[in-house]
Design a protein around this motif. Sequence first.
Motif, PDB file in Angstrom:
ATOM      1  N   GLU A 198      20.113  50.839  13.989  1.00  0.00           N
ATOM      2  CA  GLU A 198      21.511  50.409  13.915  1.00  0.00           C
ATOM      3  C   GLU A 198      22.139  50.211  15.289  1.00  0.00           C
ATOM      4  O   GLU A 198      23.237  49.667  15.396  1.00  0.00           O
ATOM      5  CB  GLU A 198      22.341  51.432  13.109  1.00  0.00           C
ATOM      6  N   LEU A 199      21.455  50.627  16.351  1.00  0.00           N
ATOM      7  CA  LEU A 199      22.001  50.510  17.696  1.00  0.00           C
ATOM      8  C   LEU A 199      21.357  49.411  18.528  1.00  0.00           C
ATOM      9  O   LEU A 199      21.934  48.966  19.525  1.00  0.00           O
ATOM     10  CB  LEU A 199      21.856  51.845  18.436  1.00  0.00           C
ATOM     11  N   SER A 200      20.154  48.950  18.140  1.00  0.00           N
ATOM     12  CA  SER A 200      19.446  47.958  18.945  1.00  0.00           C
ATOM     13  C   SER A 200      20.189  46.629  19.010  1.00  0.00           C
ATOM     14  O   SER A 200      20.001  45.843  19.942  1.00  0.00           O
ATOM     15  CB  SER A 200      18.039  47.730  18.384  1.00  0.00           C
ATOM     16  N   TYR A 201      21.059  46.384  18.045  1.00  0.00           N
ATOM     17  CA  TYR A 201      21.888  45.178  18.046  1.00  0.00           C
ATOM     18  C   TYR A 201      22.690  45.071  19.347  1.00  0.00           C
ATOM     19  O   TYR A 201      22.936  43.974  19.856  1.00  0.00           O
ATOM     20  CB  TYR A 201      22.821  45.218  16.841  1.00  0.00           C
ATOM     21  N   ASN A 202      23.092  46.226  19.906  1.00  0.00           N
ATOM     22  CA  ASN A 202      23.889  46.219  21.126  1.00  0.00           C
ATOM     23  C   ASN A 202      23.109  45.665  22.308  1.00  0.00           C
ATOM     24  O   ASN A 202      23.657  44.969  23.164  1.00  0.00           O
ATOM     25  CB  ASN A 202      24.392  47.633  21.424  1.00  0.00           C
ATOM     26  N   SER A 203      21.811  45.977  22.366  1.00  0.00           N
ATOM     27  CA  SER A 203      20.973  45.412  23.426  1.00  0.00           C
ATOM     28  C   SER A 203      20.895  43.896  23.294  1.00  0.00           C
ATOM     29  O   SER A 203      21.005  43.153  24.277  1.00  0.00           O
ATOM     30  CB  SER A 203      19.564  46.011  23.370  1.00  0.00           C
ATOM     31  N   GLU A 204      20.714  43.426  22.067  1.00  0.00           N
ATOM     32  CA  GLU A 204      20.609  41.989  21.828  1.00  0.00           C
ATOM     33  C   GLU A 204      21.888  41.269  22.242  1.00  0.00           C
ATOM     34  O   GLU A 204      21.847  40.229  22.907  1.00  0.00           O
ATOM     35  CB  GLU A 204      20.307  41.740  20.347  1.00  0.00           C
TER      36      GLU A 204
END
Length: 441
Positions: A198-204
Amino acid sequence: MNFDEIKSVIVSSAEKNGVAEYEIFYTENESLSAETVKNEISSFSSEHTASVNFRCTVGGKMGYAYTELLEPEELAGLVTRAADNAAVTECEDEVEIFRGSDEYLPADMPEPSLPDAASVREIALKLQEKTYSLSDKVSDGTQSAAGSGIIATRMYNSYGLDLSERYGVDYAYSEAVVRDGEDTAYSFRGGNGRSYDELSYNSEKAVEEALSRLGAVPAETGSYPVIISANTMRGILATFSSVFSAQNAQKGLSLLAGKEGQKIASDIITIADDPFREGSVKTAFDGEGVATRTKNVIEKGVLTTLLHNLSSGKKAGVPSTGNGNHSNGIRFHNFYILPGKNTLEELLKAADGGIYVTEVKGLHAGADATTGDFSVESAGHMIENGKIGRPVKSFTIAGNFFTLLKDISALSDTVDFGVVTSATAFGSPDIFIPSISVAGK
């Protein structure tokens, strides 16, 4: 020492020193956090802190004392220090220790727990690995971080009011730095959650936004239709939030003094202060022990109320709005502009030929909360054929916050709160203004 032991020492000292009206506000914070540089953990912290705020009334004056040293002698000394401070205060505001509200709505927060340290490190490292993997332009200076915290509060006063809350926050962020030759761009993205998925979206999003800013050129001077991104408008709202403080209005530090019931914004603007917003940190009482409630500070453009603590409420002849803190100031909960009905794509079509502002620099230095004036260096994208186009930078937007609220003609249908790490959060949708003067090249 646990809270009951702390309370026993302070109550005994108050009785010994003849202090009859007092309040103890205890805060405990446990946290874990990890930060990365390149593909390694650059820092890791594990903290457990606690503090006590004590206040009392002596001769109609309020005195305060604070400590993080939870030893019997220090705790007992809080009483005499606060009483001495009350004797020399020059504040003439009417003060009180609150006896309690008739009803407190349940905050309904899940019981928090801290993850293990290895999990926090792992998320930070995986986010960093993800960020670097998204483009060969991602460069040194890129960072990722993850953290988790538990905050517990306990309030007890001489009238027997005994309140407590405990909540947790989990968060992570990615800061992407990208380079193409001598050209460098940066973007920050963060969010709440505990799992990598749910947090990897922020890297993208951080990498996507940073890449889109490469090759930026100065914007041309002129008047443009402008969309201010949700993230940017959230920062503007936070910067000028103090104008909604009744305490500031009474001190002559807000132009909203005496304007309750008057139209001060566009018809589509409703600003809420909501301590019970779903998905947020919820709180049932403020820093003075007053029950919190959801209220629209602006409703359809009309200022319905300023935010009051006990003292400002007494001065205005109205109840506290549940926005006091334990140092006699004003506290915001979830303070945000409610969303509109348009998608961002629809706003971009309406603002064709304009600028999509995604960044402002030095907002606090370039803004005057008393007058509402601001002048800030900005960056963003031209809006071309109804879509986000080439990047632009080094242009200045100057205006006035109160005028801005009146000029907003459309809002996007989603609200951005950024990374929420406490019971105070600011949020906004994207906003559309038909015309703003831009100073560029």
